[in-house]
Write a protein that holds these residues in place. Structure first.
Motif, PDB file in Angstrom:
ATOM      1  N   ILE A 190      23.144  32.613  14.951  1.00  0.00           N
ATOM      2  CA  ILE A 190      23.108  33.851  15.739  1.00  0.00           C
ATOM      3  C   ILE A 190      24.095  33.757  16.895  1.00  0.00           C
ATOM      4  N   LEU A 191      24.124  32.620  17.594  1.00  0.00           N
ATOM      5  CA  LEU A 191      25.075  32.451  18.694  1.00  0.00           C
ATOM      6  C   LEU A 191      26.513  32.539  18.204  1.00  0.00           C
ATOM      7  N   THR A 192      26.789  31.950  17.053  1.00  0.00           N
ATOM      8  CA  THR A 192      28.133  32.020  16.482  1.00  0.00           C
ATOM      9  C   THR A 192      28.508  33.464  16.158  1.00  0.00           C
ATOM     10  N   LEU A 193      27.579  34.220  15.604  1.00  0.00           N
ATOM     11  CA  LEU A 193      27.854  35.626  15.310  1.00  0.00           C
ATOM     12  C   LEU A 193      28.120  36.421  16.585  1.00  0.00           C
ATOM     13  N   ILE A 194      27.333  36.172  17.628  1.00  0.00           N
ATOM     14  CA  ILE A 194      27.517  36.897  18.889  1.00  0.00           C
ATOM     15  C   ILE A 194      28.871  36.559  19.504  1.00  0.00           C
ATOM     16  N   ILE A 195      29.223  35.285  19.508  1.00  0.00           N
ATOM     17  CA  ILE A 195      30.520  34.875  20.064  1.00  0.00           C
ATOM     18  C   ILE A 195      31.662  35.464  19.245  1.00  0.00           C
ATOM     19  N   SER A 196      31.520  35.455  17.919  1.00  0.00           N
ATOM     20  CA  SER A 196      32.556  36.039  17.062  1.00  0.00           C
ATOM     21  C   SER A 196      32.711  37.532  17.333  1.00  0.00           C
ATOM     22  N   LEU A 197      31.583  38.221  17.482  1.00  0.00           N
ATOM     23  CA  LEU A 197      31.631  39.652  17.771  1.00  0.00           C
ATOM     24  C   LEU A 197      32.314  39.908  19.110  1.00  0.00           C
ATOM     25  N   ALA A 198      32.007  39.084  20.108  1.00  0.00           N
ATOM     26  CA  ALA A 198      32.638  39.233  21.421  1.00  0.00           C
ATOM     27  C   ALA A 198      34.145  39.001  21.333  1.00  0.00           C
ATOM     28  N   LEU A 199      34.552  37.979  20.595  1.00  0.00           N
ATOM     29  CA  LEU A 199      35.981  37.703  20.447  1.00  0.00           C
ATOM     30  C   LEU A 199      36.708  38.824  19.712  1.00  0.00           C
ATOM     31  N   VAL A 200      36.112  39.344  18.657  1.00  0.00           N
ATOM     32  CA  VAL A 200      36.731  40.438  17.908  1.00  0.00           C
ATOM     33  C   VAL A 200      36.844  41.682  18.792  1.00  0.00           C
ATOM     34  N   SER A 201      35.795  41.951  19.567  1.00  0.00           N
ATOM     35  CA  SER A 201      35.840  43.094  20.480  1.00  0.00           C
ATOM     36  C   SER A 201      36.949  42.922  21.509  1.00  0.00           C
ATOM     37  N   PHE A 202      37.086  41.730  22.040  1.00  0.00           N
ATOM     38  CA  PHE A 202      38.129  41.465  23.024  1.00  0.00           C
ATOM     39  C   PHE A 202      39.520  41.637  22.415  1.00  0.00           C
ATOM     40  N   VAL A 203      39.711  41.163  21.195  1.00  0.00           N
ATOM     41  CA  VAL A 203      41.006  41.301  20.521  1.00  0.00           C
ATOM     42  C   VAL A 203      41.313  42.782  20.269  1.00  0.00           C
ATOM     43  N   LEU A 204      40.310  43.543  19.827  1.00  0.00           N
ATOM     44  CA  LEU A 204      40.517  44.973  19.624  1.00  0.00           C
ATOM     45  C   LEU A 204      40.864  45.671  20.934  1.00  0.00           C
ATOM     46  N   PHE A 205      40.197  45.296  22.011  1.00  0.00           N
ATOM     47  CA  PHE A 205      40.505  45.849  23.328  1.00  0.00           C
ATOM     48  C   PHE A 205      41.949  45.551  23.715  1.00  0.00           C
ATOM     49  N   LEU A 206      42.379  44.323  23.487  1.00  0.00           N
ATOM     50  CA  LEU A 206      43.763  43.959  23.798  1.00  0.00           C
ATOM     51  C   LEU A 206      44.759  44.736  22.947  1.00  0.00           C
ATOM     52  N   ILE A 207      44.459  44.942  21.685  1.00  0.00           N
ATOM     53  CA  ILE A 207      45.350  45.699  20.802  1.00  0.00           C
ATOM     54  C   ILE A 207      45.477  47.139  21.291  1.00  0.00           C
ATOM     55  N   ILE A 208      44.350  47.738  21.645  1.00  0.00           N
ATOM     56  CA  ILE A 208      44.377  49.126  22.127  1.00  0.00           C
ATOM     57  C   ILE A 208      45.149  49.223  23.440  1.00  0.00           C
ATOM     58  N   GLN A 209      44.914  48.267  24.355  1.00  0.00           N
ATOM     59  CA  GLN A 209      45.646  48.275  25.622  1.00  0.00           C
ATOM     60  C   GLN A 209      47.145  48.110  25.393  1.00  0.00           C
ATOM     61  N   THR A 210      47.514  47.234  24.497  1.00  0.00           N
ATOM     62  CA  THR A 210      48.934  47.009  24.193  1.00  0.00           C
ATOM     63  C   THR A 210      49.554  48.271  23.599  1.00  0.00           C
ATOM     64  N   ARG A 211      48.832  48.926  22.716  1.00  0.00           N
ATOM     65  CA  ARG A 211      49.351  50.161  22.124  1.00  0.00           C
ATOM     66  C   ARG A 211      49.550  51.233  23.191  1.00  0.00           C
ATOM     67  N   ASN A 212      48.595  51.357  24.119  1.00  0.00           N
ATOM     68  CA  ASN A 212      48.735  52.337  25.196  1.00  0.00           C
ATOM     69  C   ASN A 212      49.957  52.030  26.064  1.00  0.00           C
ATOM     70  N   LYS A 213      50.146  50.752  26.389  1.00  0.00           N
ATOM     71  CA  LYS A 213      51.313  50.360  27.191  1.00  0.00           C
ATOM     72  C   LYS A 213      52.607  50.656  26.436  1.00  0.00           C
ATOM     73  N   MET A 214      52.626  50.381  25.148  1.00  0.00           N
ATOM     74  CA  MET A 214      53.825  50.645  24.344  1.00  0.00           C
ATOM     75  C   MET A 214      54.114  52.139  24.294  1.00  0.00           C
ATOM     76  N   ASP A 215      53.073  52.956  24.185  1.00  0.00           N
ATOM     77  CA  ASP A 215      53.266  54.410  24.200  1.00  0.00           C
ATOM     78  C   ASP A 215      53.857  54.861  25.535  1.00  0.00           C
ATOM     79  N   GLN A 216      53.349  54.306  26.630  1.00  0.00           N
ATOM     80  CA  GLN A 216      53.886  54.649  27.948  1.00  0.00           C
ATOM     81  C   GLN A 216      55.351  54.248  28.067  1.00  0.00           C
ATOM     82  N   ILE A 217      55.671  53.064  27.615  1.00  0.00           N
ATOM     83  CA  ILE A 217      57.055  52.574  27.702  1.00  0.00           C
ATOM     84  C   ILE A 217      57.974  53.429  26.838  1.00  0.00           C
ATOM     85  N   SER A 218      57.532  53.772  25.631  1.00  0.00           N
ATOM     86  CA  SER A 218      58.381  54.586  24.752  1.00  0.00           C
ATOM     87  C   SER A 218      58.592  55.977  25.341  1.00  0.00           C
TER      88      SER A 218
END
Length: 126
Positions: free
Chosen positions: A67-95
Motif C-alpha cells: 500500500i505504501l509503495t502504491l501511494i508513493i508511486s501515485l504521488a510520484l506520477v502526480s508530481f511528474v504530470l504536474f511538471l509536464i503540465i507546467q512545462t507545457r504552459n511555460k512553452m506556450d507562453q514562450i512560443s
C-alpha cells in the motif's frame, strides 16, 4: 481415578537444570494424559500457531509495504504530470512571446525599409 503424583527429590541444581527437569516432566505428563493421535494434533497446533502467526504478520507487513509503495508511486506520477503540465504552459507562453516578437521584428523591418526608401529619395546618403 487417582493419578500418582510424580515427586522427585531434586538435589541443589542450577536454574537451567531445574527448568530442564520441569520441561521433561511436562512432556512426560503430556504423554501419559494424551493418547498418541491427540498428542500429534496438539504438537501440530502448537507448531501451526507459531508459524501461522508469523505468516499472518508477514502478510500484514507485505500488505502495508504494498500500500505504501502504491501511494508513493501515485504521488510520484502526480508530481511528474504536474511538471509536464507546467512545462507545457511555460512553452506556450514562450512560443506566444516569440510570435509577438517576430511580428515586432517584421514591423521594424518594414519601417526600416520605408526609412531607407525615403532617405534614398531625398538624396541624403551616408
Amino acid at each position: 481415578m487417582e493419578r500418582p503424583s510424580l515427586e522427585i527429590n531434586l538435589p541443589d541444581t542450577h536454574e537451567d537444570g531445574k527448568l530442564y527437569v520441569v520441561d521433561s516432566l511436562n512432556n512426560l505428563n503430556k504423554l501419559n494424559v494424551c493418547p498418541d493421535e491427540s498428542q500429534h494434533s496438539v504438537d501440530e497446533e502448537e507448531n501451526t500457531g507459531g508459524v501461522g502467526g508469523s505468516n499472518t504478520r508477514n502478510q500484514c507487513l507485505f500488505f502495508i509495504i504494498f500500500i505504501l509503495t502504491l501511494i508513493i508511486s501515485l504521488a510520484l506520477v502526480s508530481f511528474v504530470l504536474f511538471l509536464i503540465i507546467q512545462t507545457r504552459n511555460k512553452m506556450d507562453q514562450i512560443s506566444s512571446r516569440l510570435l509577438s516578437e517576430k511580428k515586432n521584428i517584421e514591423e521594424l523591418k518594414k519601417i526600416n525599409s520605408i526609412l531607407l526608401k525615403h532617405l534614398n529619395q531625398s538624396g541624403i546618403k551616408d
